[in-house]
Scaffold this active site. Sequence first.
Site: not given
Ligand code: ATP
Length: 339
Positions: A118, A201, A204
């Site tokens: 990040k 990955k 969101k």
């Molecule tokens: P951001 O992009 O805002 O950092 P994010 O989409 O990575 O967010 P988080 O809020 O950081 O989402 O993650 C919430 C949960 O969802 C965590 O348990 C994380 O491991 C899971 N998660 C997020 N993205 C993935 C993915 N692509 N595959 C599997 N699990 C995910």
Amino acid sequence: MTETLKTKPRVLSGIQPSGNLTIGNYLGALKQWVEVQQEYDCFYCVVDLHAITTPQDPAELRQKSRESAAIYIASGIDPEISTIFVQSQIPAHSELAWMLTCMAPLGWLQRMTQFKDKATKQAQDSIGAGLLNYPALMAADILLYHADLVPVGDDQRQHLEFTRDLAQRFNHLYGETFTLPQVMTPKAGARVMGLDNPTAKMSKSEDAENHAVFLLDDLSRARKKFMRAVTDSHREIRFSDHPDRAGINNLLTIYQAITNESTLDIETGFADKGYGDLKKAVAESVADTLAPLQKKYFELMDEAGYLDSVLKLGREKAAAIANDTLKLAQDRMGFLPPS
Ligand code: ATP
Ligand code: LTN
């Protein structure tokens, strides 16, 4: 300690309300949360204090925090069984986070992959110190509840290791205080990749149009995103770790996470099919999951007062435990109690 009052082993997890929740959040986190609900005493948190480690618009953050809580319920979290709450509404999270920040070695924080990823995406001057301290806040979330198990996606494993190491350090310095949590990741779907770039990955907060399928996407839009997913110029439909096959592997993994079918059954089922058939099958399986989720979500959002009452009850239940643990930790660290 509150530990002794546990009736069942505990689960704690959270998702940042930093955007629209994706199928990655669903398959990596929410689906597991639902599955452990009966067996564990579960606490599911909307981690808004984590969301502000990257810039957020205030009105949007408020809106996304409510939406996230509604999505938890629409995904199958039963507020009668599990506790759903908003992190910032329980000051104990911020307070313990500070105490843990002060004893978190800088080197450990600087080694965190999420921080490095990040931080490189932002101009050096605009990176807030919260992005670095993020894992100490996450440790506070978990340790306040004496959580035994933390269901998350693969990317959070390192933060769980950090939490355990920090808890151990605290226990060693100040006496047994915190429970060491175990990480739990799903067999399939622990790392869903971007549909536009299967080597990154799915996230969101990534802007590209065909990157993520959101849980609230219109179903025809969600289907289109799958049909446009990046694949390769091979033909066989097989699970594979090879970087060239990342797109197909991602589609197969999503399909497996949703259908729970075995690797062999899936590969046999697609043996004489083409990539278009696979994309269609994945799109349909996801649409079948999203349709009831969305229906429930819109019903919930229409029901005036319901969500607020769930969050109020959640806050009260969570605060009772968190405040007890905080008090204990403050005492152990040597803070003068208010008279
Ligand atoms: P951001 O992009 O805002 O950092 P994010 O989409 O990575 O967010 P988080 O809020 O950081 O989402 O993650 C919430 C949960 O969802 C965590 O348990 C994380 O491991 C899971 N998660 C997020 N993205 C993935 C993915 N692509 N595959 C599997 N699990 C995910
Ligand atoms: N860091 C997590 C979100 C998170 C979390 C938690 C997960 C914050 N606090 C406590 C499990 C337990 C992420 O997914 N980015």
